[in-house]
Design a protein around this motif. Structure first.
Motif, PDB file in Angstrom:
ATOM      1  N   SER A 136       0.841  -1.201   0.000  1.00  0.00           N
ATOM      2  CA  SER A 136       0.000   0.000   0.000  1.00  0.00           C
ATOM      3  C   SER A 136       0.876   1.251   0.000  1.00  0.00           C
ATOM      4  O   SER A 136       2.054   1.207   0.383  1.00  0.00           O
ATOM      5  CB  SER A 136      -0.919   0.010   1.218  1.00  0.00           C
ATOM      6  N   HIS A 138       0.875   3.881   1.937  1.00  0.00           N
ATOM      7  CA  HIS A 138       1.398   4.303   3.240  1.00  0.00           C
ATOM      8  C   HIS A 138       2.481   3.348   3.749  1.00  0.00           C
ATOM      9  O   HIS A 138       3.435   3.771   4.389  1.00  0.00           O
ATOM     10  CB  HIS A 138       0.260   4.467   4.261  1.00  0.00           C
ATOM     11  N   ASN A 139       2.369   2.050   3.416  1.00  0.00           N
ATOM     12  CA  ASN A 139       3.431   1.114   3.816  1.00  0.00           C
ATOM     13  C   ASN A 139       4.725   1.363   3.031  1.00  0.00           C
ATOM     14  O   ASN A 139       5.826   1.236   3.579  1.00  0.00           O
ATOM     15  CB  ASN A 139       2.965  -0.329   3.623  1.00  0.00           C
ATOM     16  N   LEU A 141       5.716   4.262   1.977  1.00  0.00           N
ATOM     17  CA  LEU A 141       6.302   5.474   2.551  1.00  0.00           C
ATOM     18  C   LEU A 141       6.962   5.179   3.894  1.00  0.00           C
ATOM     19  O   LEU A 141       8.046   5.697   4.195  1.00  0.00           O
ATOM     20  CB  LEU A 141       5.227   6.549   2.708  1.00  0.00           C
ATOM     21  N   LEU A 142       6.313   4.319   4.694  1.00  0.00           N
ATOM     22  CA  LEU A 142       6.898   3.954   5.982  1.00  0.00           C
ATOM     23  C   LEU A 142       8.236   3.238   5.798  1.00  0.00           C
ATOM     24  O   LEU A 142       9.222   3.529   6.493  1.00  0.00           O
ATOM     25  CB  LEU A 142       5.924   3.076   6.775  1.00  0.00           C
ATOM     26  N   THR A 150       2.457  -1.027   8.640  1.00  0.00           N
ATOM     27  CA  THR A 150       1.408  -1.196   9.657  1.00  0.00           C
ATOM     28  C   THR A 150       0.753  -2.569   9.601  1.00  0.00           C
ATOM     29  O   THR A 150       0.231  -3.038  10.603  1.00  0.00           O
ATOM     30  CB  THR A 150       0.319  -0.123   9.496  1.00  0.00           C
ATOM     31  N   TYR A 190      -4.956   4.967   2.608  1.00  0.00           N
ATOM     32  CA  TYR A 190      -4.432   5.837   3.667  1.00  0.00           C
ATOM     33  C   TYR A 190      -3.442   6.837   3.064  1.00  0.00           C
ATOM     34  O   TYR A 190      -2.720   6.489   2.125  1.00  0.00           O
ATOM     35  CB  TYR A 190      -3.713   5.004   4.725  1.00  0.00           C
ATOM     36  N   PRO A 191      -3.369   8.062   3.571  1.00  0.00           N
ATOM     37  CA  PRO A 191      -4.070   8.614   4.739  1.00  0.00           C
ATOM     38  C   PRO A 191      -5.270   9.471   4.360  1.00  0.00           C
ATOM     39  O   PRO A 191      -5.593  10.441   5.043  1.00  0.00           O
ATOM     40  CB  PRO A 191      -2.976   9.480   5.373  1.00  0.00           C
ATOM     41  N   TRP A 209      -5.124   0.150   0.766  1.00  0.00           N
ATOM     42  CA  TRP A 209      -4.842  -0.420   2.094  1.00  0.00           C
ATOM     43  C   TRP A 209      -5.005  -1.931   2.082  1.00  0.00           C
ATOM     44  O   TRP A 209      -4.203  -2.664   2.637  1.00  0.00           O
ATOM     45  CB  TRP A 209      -5.766   0.184   3.151  1.00  0.00           C
TER      46      TRP A 209
END
Length: 241
Positions: A136, A138-139, A141-142, A150, A190-191, A209
């Protein structure tokens, strides 16, 4: 209208119920008679199936007492068992659809789960899978800033991470030619708040997500999933029955 809620992440979208509904309609082109939801929770996906085909027989595998009672009250047949070591209480090729929505990321005994799932499906039957998406946005980017995704944090209940490519590779490697992908989609993004998240997940499902696949069983099954760890000398003590 609550303006504040418009700008909040809607986590119910993680479960992709609009996609599950679409997949069930596709599977019902040949009307299904029996459906099983593994880890059914409150039975939301089974109720979608009942709305599409009121005559179908609804089965759930669920261990939590609160959910079990809720499912029984809805007229759903509940089976309490451990999906990582118990045999599903159905004869071979006797269940038209199996749903596993946000379940397999919790499993060590993945090969046993797919063995039992595939065993109870007839050729032409359908498997619906929904999982958190390791790829995803956001993952990604993390990971880029050195943070844990997450969907697979070690203090959580999730022990596996999935992308579309790896999930389809798992199925094809273990059971070559056994399943075909009928439909694929993503849900939530997300987000972003719900109105934007829905559109982005539709346009960029591989970065949503959660991801969802509708699989159709194409050939007869001969225990390929539980043969795979042995044939490939996987150095883990998997439960194989």
């Amino acid at each position: 209208m609550d303006v504040n809620n418009i700008f909040k992440i809607n986590r119910t979208l993680n479960y992709g119920r609009h996609l599950i509904n679409d997949f069930l309609n596709e599977a019902n082109k040949t009307p299904f008679n029996k459906i099983l939801d593994v880890g059914a929770g409150r039975g939301d996906d089974l109720i979608l199936a009942q709305n599409i085909n009121p005559n179908c027989e609804l089965h759930a595998i669920e261990l939590f007492d609160e959910y079990k009672q809720n499912l029984i009250q809805k007229g759903i047949i509940v089976h309490a068992l451990n999906i990582e070591k118990d045999k599903f209480p159905f004869p071979d090729e006797s269940v038209d659809i199996v749903i596993a929505n946000q379940i397999i990321e919790h499993l060590k005994e993945l090969f046993w789960f797919f063995h039992e799932t595939t065993r109870v499906l007839p050729v032409g039957g359908h498997l619906i899978i929904g999982v958190p998406n390791l790829a995803s946005l956001h993952n990604r980017l993390l990971l880029a800033i050195g943070k844990q995704p997450t969907c697979i944090q070690n203090h959580s209940a999730h022990i596996r991470g999935y992308t579309k490519s790896d999930l389809t590779k798992l199925v094809e490697k273990c059971f070559p030619g056994g399943f075909s992908i009928q439909k694929f989609g993503g849900s939530n993004f997300y987000p972003f708040p719900a109105p934007i998240a829905k559109s982005l997940a539709w346009v960029f499902p591989n970065m949503a997500w959660s991801i969802f696949l509708l699989l159709k069983k194409e050939i007869a099954y001969n225990n390929e999933f539980i043969k795979h760890p042995v044939a490939n000398q996987l150095e883990t003590n998997f439960f194989l029955g």
